[in-house]
Design a protein around this motif. Sequence first.
Motif, short mmCIF file in Angstrom:
data_model
loop_
_atom_site.label_atom_id
_atom_site.label_comp_id
_atom_site.label_asym_id
_atom_site.label_seq_id
_atom_site.Cartn_x
_atom_site.Cartn_y
_atom_site.Cartn_z
N TYR A 3 0.84 -1.19 0.00
CA TYR A 3 0.00 0.00 0.00
C TYR A 3 0.87 1.24 0.00
O TYR A 3 1.90 1.29 0.66
N THR A 4 0.43 2.26 -0.72
CA THR A 4 1.11 3.55 -0.70
C THR A 4 0.56 4.35 0.46
O THR A 4 -0.65 4.57 0.56
N LYS B 113 5.80 3.19 0.43
CA LYS B 113 4.92 2.03 0.34
C LYS B 113 5.19 1.12 1.52
O LYS B 113 6.29 1.08 2.05
N SER C 198 -6.71 3.01 2.78
CA SER C 198 -6.01 3.58 3.95
C SER C 198 -6.73 3.35 5.27
O SER C 198 -6.41 3.98 6.27
N GLN D 54 2.20 7.33 1.43
CA GLN D 54 2.48 8.74 1.14
C GLN D 54 2.96 8.84 -0.29
O GLN D 54 3.77 8.04 -0.74
N ASN D 55 2.45 9.82 -1.01
CA ASN D 55 2.89 10.06 -2.37
C ASN D 55 3.05 11.56 -2.54
O ASN D 55 2.10 12.28 -2.77
N ASP D 56 4.29 12.01 -2.38
CA ASP D 56 4.62 13.43 -2.46
C ASP D 56 5.51 13.62 -3.68
O ASP D 56 6.59 13.05 -3.77
N ALA D 57 5.05 14.43 -4.63
CA ALA D 57 5.79 14.62 -5.88
C ALA D 57 7.21 15.13 -5.65
O ALA D 57 8.13 14.78 -6.38
N GLY E 60 8.86 11.85 -3.24
CA GLY E 60 8.69 10.46 -3.66
C GLY E 60 7.56 9.81 -2.89
O GLY E 60 6.84 10.45 -2.15
N GLU E 61 7.44 8.48 -3.06
CA GLU E 61 6.34 7.80 -2.40
C GLU E 61 6.87 6.81 -1.37
O GLU E 61 7.99 6.33 -1.44
#
Length: 127
Positions: free
Chosen positions: A9-10, A21, A72, A12-15, A18-19
């Motif tokens: 599972y992701t 998992k 989530s 956090q995904n911050d451009a 990064g992400e």
Amino acid sequence: MAKDERNIYTIQNDASKGEIKIADEVVAIIAALAATEVEGVASMAGNITNELIGKLGMKNLSKGVKVDVLESIVTVSLALNLKYNYSIVEVSARVQEKVKNAIENMTGLEVADVNIKVAGVEMESQE
């Protein structure tokens, strides 16, 4: 080739950074560690105690734990052996609170339920 049974599972995904998992097995290990720290819990079902973790390794710790993550939100089911002469209701409530807090603080996932199945009661060993 063996099929990978783990779900990832992701969280956090911050451009810009990064992400991040996390595998469901990691959430299960967090739950098991938190549960076995509660006074009155003898072991996970399967007799995995905190003392045995070092010898057997972390993978064995997730036995007796089932984790479901949907968008989530986490649902955890634990099978525990409790110590004799402890209140099942009180120990279970402490386990539920500790597991919920540990997962939420470490992963940022929301815990909806922590279900507990008491698999057995263990007597203190007289050595």
